[in-house]
Design a protein around this motif. Structure first.
Motif, PDB file in Angstrom:
ATOM      1  N   ASN A 157      32.839 -13.245  50.676  1.00 46.50           N
ATOM      2  CA  ASN A 157      33.745 -12.146  51.020  1.00 46.50           C
ATOM      3  C   ASN A 157      34.146 -12.171  52.490  1.00 46.50           C
ATOM      4  N   PHE A 213      31.835  -5.936  59.553  1.00 42.33           N
ATOM      5  CA  PHE A 213      31.252  -6.655  58.416  1.00 42.33           C
ATOM      6  C   PHE A 213      29.799  -7.023  58.698  1.00 42.33           C
ATOM      7  N   ALA A 216      27.477  -4.027  58.651  1.00 46.46           N
ATOM      8  CA  ALA A 216      27.295  -3.391  57.342  1.00 46.46           C
ATOM      9  C   ALA A 216      26.482  -4.244  56.372  1.00 46.46           C
ATOM     10  N   HIS A 217      26.569  -5.579  56.490  1.00 45.99           N
ATOM     11  CA  HIS A 217      25.989  -6.433  55.454  1.00 45.99           C
ATOM     12  C   HIS A 217      24.872  -7.336  55.957  1.00 45.99           C
ATOM     13  N   TYR A 261      38.713  -4.163  57.163  1.00 49.53           N
ATOM     14  CA  TYR A 261      37.376  -4.133  56.564  1.00 49.53           C
ATOM     15  C   TYR A 261      37.342  -3.190  55.360  1.00 49.53           C
ATOM     16  N   ASN A 262      38.001  -2.053  55.468  1.00 49.24           N
ATOM     17  CA  ASN A 262      38.065  -1.153  54.311  1.00 49.24           C
ATOM     18  C   ASN A 262      38.745  -1.824  53.120  1.00 49.24           C
ATOM     19  N   GLU A 265      36.254  -4.162  51.432  1.00 47.89           N
ATOM     20  CA  GLU A 265      35.318  -3.423  50.586  1.00 47.89           C
ATOM     21  C   GLU A 265      35.954  -3.026  49.257  1.00 47.89           C
ATOM     22  N   TRP A 268      36.148  -6.307  46.968  1.00 46.13           N
ATOM     23  CA  TRP A 268      34.915  -7.084  47.063  1.00 46.13           C
ATOM     24  C   TRP A 268      34.759  -7.989  45.845  1.00 46.13           C
TER      25      TRP A 268
END
Length: 282
Positions: A157, A213, A216-217, A261-262, A265, A268
Protein backbone atom coordinates in the motif's frame (compact mmCIF):
# COMPACT_ATOMS: atom_id res chain seq x y z
CA UNK A 1 -39.82 120.77 -39.68
CA UNK A 2 -41.09 117.24 -39.07
CA UNK A 3 -38.96 114.26 -40.09
CA UNK A 4 -40.21 112.29 -43.11
CA UNK A 5 -39.43 109.01 -41.14
CA UNK A 6 -41.91 109.57 -38.39
CA UNK A 7 -43.11 106.51 -36.56
CA UNK A 8 -46.71 105.39 -36.59
CA UNK A 9 -48.54 106.07 -33.39
CA UNK A 10 -49.39 103.35 -30.94
CA UNK A 11 -52.93 102.19 -31.46
CA UNK A 12 -55.16 101.71 -28.45
CA UNK A 13 -52.31 101.18 -26.00
CA UNK A 14 -51.25 97.95 -27.75
CA UNK A 15 -47.92 97.00 -29.19
CA UNK A 16 -46.26 99.37 -31.62
CA UNK A 17 -46.76 98.89 -35.33
CA UNK A 18 -43.99 96.85 -36.90
CA UNK A 19 -44.00 98.24 -40.39
CA UNK A 20 -43.28 101.78 -41.63
CA UNK A 21 -43.81 103.72 -44.83
CA UNK A 22 -40.48 102.69 -46.31
CA UNK A 23 -40.95 98.95 -45.53
CA UNK A 24 -38.44 98.78 -42.64
CA UNK A 25 -39.03 97.50 -39.11
CA UNK A 26 -38.72 99.70 -36.09
CA UNK A 27 -37.14 97.18 -33.67
CA UNK A 28 -33.71 95.70 -34.38
CA UNK A 29 -34.64 92.38 -32.77
CA UNK A 30 -37.27 91.88 -35.44
CA UNK A 31 -35.24 92.94 -38.48
CA UNK A 32 -35.08 89.36 -39.82
CA UNK A 33 -38.07 88.84 -42.12
CA UNK A 34 -40.37 85.89 -41.73
CA UNK A 35 -39.73 82.72 -43.70
CA UNK A 36 -41.91 83.03 -46.76
CA UNK A 37 -41.65 79.32 -47.53
CA UNK A 38 -43.22 78.24 -44.22
CA UNK A 39 -46.89 77.34 -44.14
CA UNK A 40 -49.41 80.13 -43.53
CA UNK A 41 -50.42 78.88 -40.07
CA UNK A 42 -46.76 79.15 -38.98
CA UNK A 43 -46.26 82.62 -40.48
CA UNK A 44 -49.22 84.10 -38.74
CA UNK A 45 -49.21 84.95 -35.05
CA UNK A 46 -45.79 83.39 -34.22
CA UNK A 47 -42.56 84.90 -33.06
CA UNK A 48 -39.02 83.34 -32.92
CA UNK A 49 -39.02 82.87 -29.13
CA UNK A 50 -42.23 80.84 -29.23
CA UNK A 51 -40.93 78.75 -32.12
CA UNK A 52 -37.75 77.92 -30.26
CA UNK A 53 -39.72 76.97 -27.14
CA UNK A 54 -41.96 74.64 -29.11
CA UNK A 55 -38.99 73.05 -30.87
CA UNK A 56 -37.32 72.39 -27.54
CA UNK A 57 -40.48 70.66 -26.29
CA UNK A 58 -40.78 68.34 -29.28
CA UNK A 59 -40.77 64.55 -28.54
CA UNK A 60 -37.71 63.94 -30.74
CA UNK A 61 -35.66 66.49 -28.88
CA UNK A 62 -36.80 65.15 -25.53
CA UNK A 63 -35.85 61.60 -26.52
CA UNK A 64 -32.45 62.76 -27.73
CA UNK A 65 -31.75 64.67 -24.56
CA UNK A 66 -32.83 61.75 -22.36
CA UNK A 67 -30.66 59.30 -24.29
CA UNK A 68 -27.67 61.60 -24.11
CA UNK A 69 -28.23 62.06 -20.40
CA UNK A 70 -28.48 58.31 -19.87
CA UNK A 71 -25.29 57.67 -21.79
CA UNK A 72 -23.54 60.37 -19.84
CA UNK A 73 -24.61 58.76 -16.59
CA UNK A 74 -23.51 55.29 -17.76
CA UNK A 75 -19.93 56.23 -18.53
CA UNK A 76 -18.94 57.17 -14.96
CA UNK A 77 -20.48 53.93 -13.68
CA UNK A 78 -18.44 51.83 -16.12
CA UNK A 79 -15.32 53.78 -15.28
CA UNK A 80 -16.06 53.20 -11.61
CA UNK A 81 -16.28 49.44 -12.19
CA UNK A 82 -12.95 49.43 -13.98
CA UNK A 83 -11.22 51.60 -11.40
CA UNK A 84 -12.59 49.68 -8.38
CA UNK A 85 -11.48 46.02 -8.62
CA UNK A 86 -13.05 43.42 -6.41
CA UNK A 87 -11.82 42.80 -2.88
CA UNK A 88 -10.96 39.18 -3.67
CA UNK A 89 -8.68 40.20 -6.54
CA UNK A 90 -6.87 42.72 -4.37
CA UNK A 91 -6.49 40.17 -1.57
CA UNK A 92 -5.10 37.51 -3.92
CA UNK A 93 -2.65 39.98 -5.46
CA UNK A 94 -1.46 41.00 -2.00
CA UNK A 95 -1.02 37.37 -0.90
CA UNK A 96 0.91 36.59 -4.09
CA UNK A 97 3.23 39.54 -3.50
CA UNK A 98 3.83 38.42 0.10
CA UNK A 99 4.46 34.85 -1.07
CA UNK A 100 7.07 35.95 -3.63
CA UNK A 101 8.76 38.25 -1.14
CA UNK A 102 8.97 35.58 1.57
CA UNK A 103 10.22 32.96 -0.89
CA UNK A 104 12.98 35.23 -2.17
CA UNK A 105 13.96 36.27 1.36
CA UNK A 106 14.12 32.66 2.59
CA UNK A 107 16.08 31.39 -0.42
CA UNK A 108 19.39 31.71 1.43
CA UNK A 109 20.81 28.47 -0.02
CA UNK A 110 19.86 29.06 -3.66
CA UNK A 111 23.50 29.18 -4.76
CA UNK A 112 26.98 28.85 -3.31
CA UNK A 113 27.51 32.58 -2.90
CA UNK A 114 24.24 33.07 -0.97
CA UNK A 115 24.24 34.05 2.69
CA UNK A 116 23.86 30.39 3.75
CA UNK A 117 25.65 28.90 0.76
CA UNK A 118 27.78 26.66 2.96
CA UNK A 119 24.66 24.78 4.12
CA UNK A 120 23.58 24.03 0.55
CA UNK A 121 25.13 20.48 0.42
CA UNK A 122 23.18 19.48 3.55
CA UNK A 123 19.96 20.88 2.08
CA UNK A 124 20.54 18.93 -1.13
CA UNK A 125 21.03 15.75 0.91
CA UNK A 126 17.65 16.35 2.59
CA UNK A 127 16.21 16.99 -0.87
CA UNK A 128 17.37 13.59 -2.10
CA UNK A 129 15.87 11.92 0.99
CA UNK A 130 12.44 13.13 -0.12
CA UNK A 131 12.82 12.28 -3.81
CA UNK A 132 10.40 9.83 -5.36
CA UNK A 133 12.93 7.44 -6.92
CA UNK A 134 14.68 6.44 -3.63
CA UNK A 135 11.30 5.96 -1.98
CA UNK A 136 9.93 3.79 -4.80
CA UNK A 137 13.11 1.73 -4.98
CA UNK A 138 13.32 1.27 -1.21
CA UNK A 139 9.64 0.32 -0.88
CA UNK A 140 9.87 -2.19 -3.73
CA UNK A 141 12.97 -3.77 -2.13
CA UNK A 142 11.24 -4.05 1.28
CA UNK A 143 8.18 -5.55 -0.39
CA UNK A 144 10.36 -8.15 -2.11
CA UNK A 145 12.33 -9.04 1.03
CA UNK A 146 9.40 -9.07 3.43
CA UNK A 147 8.51 -12.59 4.64
CA UNK A 148 5.31 -11.74 6.55
CA UNK A 149 1.88 -11.07 5.14
CA UNK A 150 1.45 -7.97 7.30
CA UNK A 151 4.75 -6.49 6.13
CA UNK A 152 3.93 -7.22 2.50
CA UNK A 153 0.52 -5.60 2.88
CA UNK A 154 1.99 -2.44 4.40
CA UNK A 155 4.75 -2.13 1.81
CA UNK A 156 2.31 -2.84 -1.01
CA UNK A 157 0.00 0.00 0.00
CA UNK A 158 2.93 2.35 0.55
CA UNK A 159 4.14 1.55 -2.96
CA UNK A 160 0.67 2.20 -4.38
CA UNK A 161 0.50 5.45 -2.42
CA UNK A 162 3.81 6.61 -3.89
CA UNK A 163 2.55 5.89 -7.40
CA UNK A 164 -0.66 7.76 -6.65
CA UNK A 165 1.34 10.70 -5.36
CA UNK A 166 3.38 10.89 -8.57
CA UNK A 167 0.27 10.81 -10.74
CA UNK A 168 -1.65 13.46 -8.77
CA UNK A 169 1.32 15.84 -8.47
CA UNK A 170 2.03 15.54 -12.19
CA UNK A 171 -1.58 16.34 -13.06
CA UNK A 172 -1.74 19.38 -10.78
CA UNK A 173 1.58 20.72 -12.05
CA UNK A 174 0.51 20.31 -15.66
CA UNK A 175 -2.76 22.13 -14.99
CA UNK A 176 -1.43 25.02 -12.87
CA UNK A 177 1.91 25.41 -14.73
CA UNK A 178 3.45 27.81 -12.24
CA UNK A 179 7.08 28.59 -12.92
CA UNK A 180 9.76 27.99 -10.33
CA UNK A 181 11.26 31.00 -8.51
CA UNK A 182 13.62 33.13 -10.55
CA UNK A 183 16.51 32.56 -8.11
CA UNK A 184 16.32 28.76 -8.44
CA UNK A 185 19.13 26.72 -10.01
CA UNK A 186 17.90 23.68 -11.93
CA UNK A 187 20.49 21.23 -10.58
CA UNK A 188 18.05 18.81 -8.96
CA UNK A 189 18.54 15.08 -8.90
CA UNK A 190 16.69 13.05 -11.60
CA UNK A 191 14.24 15.64 -12.91
CA UNK A 192 11.58 15.18 -15.59
CA UNK A 193 9.85 17.57 -17.98
CA UNK A 194 7.05 18.38 -15.55
CA UNK A 195 9.57 19.29 -12.85
CA UNK A 196 10.11 22.70 -14.43
CA UNK A 197 6.81 23.70 -12.81
CA UNK A 198 6.63 24.64 -9.16
CA UNK A 199 3.10 24.15 -7.82
CA UNK A 200 2.75 22.01 -5.76
CA UNK A 201 5.95 20.73 -4.19
CA UNK A 202 6.18 17.00 -4.85
CA UNK A 203 8.71 16.60 -2.04
CA UNK A 204 6.27 18.19 0.40
CA UNK A 205 3.36 15.97 -0.66
CA UNK A 206 5.53 12.89 -0.41
CA UNK A 207 6.95 13.86 2.97
CA UNK A 208 3.51 14.53 4.45
CA UNK A 209 1.99 11.33 3.05
CA UNK A 210 4.90 9.05 4.00
CA UNK A 211 5.20 10.66 7.42
CA UNK A 212 1.55 9.95 8.24
CA UNK A 213 1.86 6.45 6.78
CA UNK A 214 4.90 5.53 8.87
CA UNK A 215 3.42 6.94 12.07
CA UNK A 216 0.17 5.02 11.53
CA UNK A 217 1.44 1.61 10.38
CA UNK A 218 4.87 1.19 11.98
CA UNK A 219 5.49 0.66 15.66
CA UNK A 220 8.01 3.36 16.49
CA UNK A 221 9.36 4.67 19.75
CA UNK A 222 8.78 8.28 20.72
CA UNK A 223 12.22 9.53 19.56
CA UNK A 224 11.75 7.88 16.17
CA UNK A 225 8.29 9.36 15.80
CA UNK A 226 9.74 12.79 16.53
CA UNK A 227 12.46 12.19 13.92
CA UNK A 228 9.83 11.32 11.30
CA UNK A 229 7.96 14.56 11.95
CA UNK A 230 11.23 16.53 11.95
CA UNK A 231 12.31 14.93 8.67
CA UNK A 232 9.03 15.86 6.97
CA UNK A 233 9.31 19.46 8.17
CA UNK A 234 12.95 19.73 7.05
CA UNK A 235 12.11 18.40 3.59
CA UNK A 236 9.50 21.12 3.12
CA UNK A 237 11.80 23.81 4.55
CA UNK A 238 14.68 22.75 2.30
CA UNK A 239 12.54 23.36 -0.78
CA UNK A 240 12.23 27.05 0.12
CA UNK A 241 15.81 27.48 1.35
CA UNK A 242 17.17 26.02 -1.88
CA UNK A 243 14.91 28.28 -3.93
CA UNK A 244 13.12 25.33 -5.54
CA UNK A 245 9.63 26.37 -4.52
CA UNK A 246 7.62 29.25 -3.16
CA UNK A 247 6.16 29.11 0.34
CA UNK A 248 2.64 28.46 -0.94
CA UNK A 249 3.90 25.54 -3.05
CA UNK A 250 5.18 23.80 0.06
CA UNK A 251 2.14 24.63 2.19
CA UNK A 252 -0.25 23.28 -0.44
CA UNK A 253 2.01 20.24 -0.87
CA UNK A 254 1.76 19.40 2.85
CA UNK A 255 -2.02 19.69 2.71
CA UNK A 256 -2.21 17.59 -0.45
CA UNK A 257 -0.04 14.85 1.05
CA UNK A 258 -2.19 14.82 4.18
CA UNK A 259 -5.30 14.27 2.05
CA UNK A 260 -3.56 11.61 -0.05
CA UNK A 261 -3.03 9.48 3.01
CA UNK A 262 -6.77 9.53 3.69
CA UNK A 263 -7.31 8.38 0.11
CA UNK A 264 -4.86 5.51 0.62
CA UNK A 265 -6.77 4.38 3.70
CA UNK A 266 -9.99 4.40 1.70
CA UNK A 267 -8.43 2.33 -1.13
CA UNK A 268 -6.44 0.00 1.12
CA UNK A 269 -5.36 -3.18 -0.66
CA UNK A 270 -4.71 -6.53 0.97
CA UNK A 271 -2.60 -9.21 -0.73
CA UNK A 272 -5.72 -11.32 -1.28
CA UNK A 273 -7.51 -8.40 -2.91
CA UNK A 274 -4.53 -7.72 -5.15
CA UNK A 275 -4.29 -11.37 -6.17
CA UNK A 276 -7.99 -11.37 -6.99
CA UNK A 277 -7.61 -8.24 -9.14
CA UNK A 278 -4.62 -9.71 -10.95
CA UNK A 279 -6.53 -12.96 -11.54
CA UNK A 280 -9.43 -11.04 -13.08
CA UNK A 281 -7.09 -9.10 -15.36
CA UNK A 282 -5.32 -12.27 -16.43
Amino acid sequence: MPSPKSKNPVRGGGSPVLGSSNGRYDFMSLTKPLNRSSPPHQRQGSDPATARLRASESPTRRRGSSSSTGSGQGLPEEDGLRLNPSFIRVALSSLLAIDLWMSKTMGVCACEDSSWGSVRPLMKLIEISGHGIPWLAGTAYCLYKSDSATGQEVMLNLFMGLLLDLVLVTIVKAVVRRRRPAHNRMDMFATFSVDRFSFPSGHATRAAMCGRFLLAHLVLAAPLRFLVVLWAALVGLSRVLLGRHNVTDVMFGFWMGYVQYNLIEMLWLSPQTLQGLLGQLA
